[in-house]
Design a protein around this motif. Structure first.
Motif, PDB file in Angstrom:
ATOM      1  N   LEU A 147      -3.096  -2.391   9.209  1.00  0.00           N
ATOM      2  CA  LEU A 147      -2.619  -0.938   9.533  1.00  0.00           C
ATOM      3  C   LEU A 147      -1.080  -1.420  10.446  1.00  0.00           C
ATOM      4  N   LEU A 148      -1.627  -2.090  11.702  1.00  0.00           N
ATOM      5  CA  LEU A 148      -0.666  -2.496  12.748  1.00  0.00           C
ATOM      6  C   LEU A 148       0.465  -2.963  12.169  1.00  0.00           C
ATOM      7  N   LEU A 178       0.155   5.001   5.292  1.00  0.00           N
ATOM      8  CA  LEU A 178       0.399   3.353   5.326  1.00  0.00           C
ATOM      9  C   LEU A 178      -0.549   2.571   4.452  1.00  0.00           C
ATOM     10  N   LEU A 179      -1.807   3.376   4.581  1.00  0.00           N
ATOM     11  CA  LEU A 179      -2.970   2.962   3.872  1.00  0.00           C
ATOM     12  C   LEU A 179      -3.612   3.664   2.810  1.00  0.00           C
ATOM     13  N   SER A 180      -3.483   3.088   1.785  1.00  0.00           N
ATOM     14  CA  SER A 180      -4.061   3.959   0.466  1.00  0.00           C
ATOM     15  C   SER A 180      -5.061   3.512  -0.351  1.00  0.00           C
ATOM     16  N   PHE A 195     -10.071   2.639   2.505  1.00  0.00           N
ATOM     17  CA  PHE A 195      -9.538   3.542   3.500  1.00  0.00           C
ATOM     18  C   PHE A 195      -9.905   4.977   3.078  1.00  0.00           C
ATOM     19  N   LEU A 196      -9.708   5.335   1.849  1.00  0.00           N
ATOM     20  CA  LEU A 196     -10.265   6.602   1.536  1.00  0.00           C
ATOM     21  C   LEU A 196     -11.738   6.839   1.534  1.00  0.00           C
TER      22      LEU A 196
END
Length: 440
Positions: free
Chosen positions: A227-228, A338-340, A344-345
């Motif tokens: 993510l960063l 940004l994260l999918s 992550f979900l």
């Protein structure tokens, strides 16, 4: 008698006057008068981070480099810290529990994290933090075990009420006897701890736990690093709090919110009705009302944060009125954008909060509209890492200034002055339990 030509003399005087005017009015001139409002066009020089700092908070030398007090040969028993609430509240309670365990010469058992439907949470300590790293880093500060001896493991810990315990003697007089009697107890540290009353060896254990030993679990840290990496650089991490439950809890009223936001707030209010009349004005002037995204954007502009700044929005899914920020600051990104991936979900509250925490402690600058558990932890970790571009927006200053009728450029200038002083003195940028002032 010598004749003097008037025309050449007039031209010379006019030329000199024009030159002096250009020099005096030039932005780079030492004689130029600064504008009353910092301009975003001069953001490279005039945004809040360029203000001269007078104080920085750094880890105290007695904790980082001081000689450690040797651990006693025999432990008095086992302590489990039971943690409740959001991730950073649980982190705070656990750190306090580490200090208490060292104070009572107890062996620390891995903590119990609350499984709460309210926080959409079911992850435990090992799901969030690297257990082996924690045990390794706490060596010499406090004894920690992954598993209990068989004679202890079969029973539940004896719960000890610590809600009114404040400091060293409270715990020694009221909790230690239970530890000695039952050999295995569980505690939830009081929110109003007096850590200044701890001996230094117990405070050192607390500080090491909070800032030197808690690293994210490997898979979670990899996701946080991903993510960063995806966030455009350089960037500002903004922790913006304006959720329905928070507004309802504050008992503040707002005008101009969307019907959907008003409906969500009313649904969250329950019996907690908003203040009205003079009480409402007093409450707001005391800085008790959360800043809206629109008010936040206004203050950021007052601090000369350019409107094209890359902003990572560290906020929960329930944030309301975000358009008020995004309509002015157009380069705003979120973790959900940004994260999918499926991993992550499937994340819960604690692990999502850990992503915000990781990004925020590694951001180029950090701004918060609140001073809650996450903000205190992030500010302290940034100070630990030597990152001092950290600022808490002043709800009180905004409320007091607007109550005086200030608006537009006059309000912006006043907000600039108020926040410049906060930044210069490092107000709120670290917790005094483990950090010491360093005057520049």
């Amino acid at each position: 008698m010598i004749a003097v030509s008037v025309k050449p003399l007039f031209i010379a005087i006019f030329t000199i006057s024009l030159f002096l005017a250009i020099v005096l009015l030039s932005p780079s001139s030492p004689f130029s008068v600064p504008s009353s409002l910092p301009s975003t066009k001069q953001a490279g020089k005039l945004e809040i981070w360029s203000a001269k700092r007078l104080v920085e908070w750094r880890p105290c030398k007695w904790w980082i480099h001081g000689a450690r007090t040797a651990l006693p040969a025999e432990s008095h028993g086992y302590i489990r810290v039971d943690c409740y609430g959001g991730l950073n509240q649980m982190r705070r309670d656990f750190c306090d529990g580490v200090g208490i365990a060292r104070l009572l010469n107890a062996t620390l058992v891995l903590p119990k994290f609350e499984a709460a439907a309210y926080w959409n949470e079911s992850s435990g300590f090992a799901d969030v933090f690297d257990v082996d790293y924690f045990i390794q880093q706490m060596d010499g500060f406090v004894k920690v075990v992954k598993e209990l001896p068989s004679e202890v493991a079969l029973k539940e810990p004896f719960p000890v009420d610590c809600s009114k315990r404040k400091g060293q003697f409270d715990y020694v007089e009221s909790v230690l006897p239970s530890l000695l009697k039952y050999q295995y107890i569980s505690i939830t540290p009081a929110m109003s701890q007096r850590r200044d009353r701890y001996p230094r060896y117990a405070k050192a254990a607390l500080c090491q736990a909070c800032y030197g030993a808690l690293r994210l679990a490997r898979t979670l840290e990899q996701k946080a690093a991903e993510l960063l990496e995806a966030i455009p650089k350089p960037f500002l991490s903004l922790h913006l709090r304006f959720e329905p439950d928070m507004v309802a809890y504050s008992q503040c009223e707002y005008s101009g919110l969307s019907p959907s936001s008003m409906e969500a707030i009313e649904a969250a209010r329950g019996d907690r009705k908003p203040w009205t009349g003079e009480l409402a004005r007093i409450w707001r002037k005391r800085g008790k009302c959360p800043l809206t995204p629109n008010e936040t954007a206004f203050i950021l502009q007052a601090l000369s944060i350019p409107t094209d700044t890359n902003i990572y929005l560290a906020a929960g899914d329930g944030l309301m009125e975000s358009e008020g920020l995004k309509s002015i600051y157009t380069n705003v990104v979120t973790k959900s954008a940004l994260l999918s991936g499926e991993d992550f979900l499937n994340m819960h509250g604690n692990t999502k909060a850990a992503l915000d925490y990781y990004v925020s402690i590694n951001s180029d600058s950090y701004v918060a509209t609140f001073f809650g558990n996450m903000d205190k932890m992030v500010a302290a970790m940034r100070a630990y890492k030597g990152l001092h571009n950290t600022l808490f927006l002043s709800r009180r200053a905004y409320a007091e200034l607007t109550s005086k009728g200030l608006d537009g450029k006059e309000l912006m200038q006043a907000l600039w002055v108020a926040h410049k002083e906060d930044f210069a003195l490092g107000r709120g940028s670290a917790l005094p339990d483990c950090f010491c002032e360093f005057k520049l």
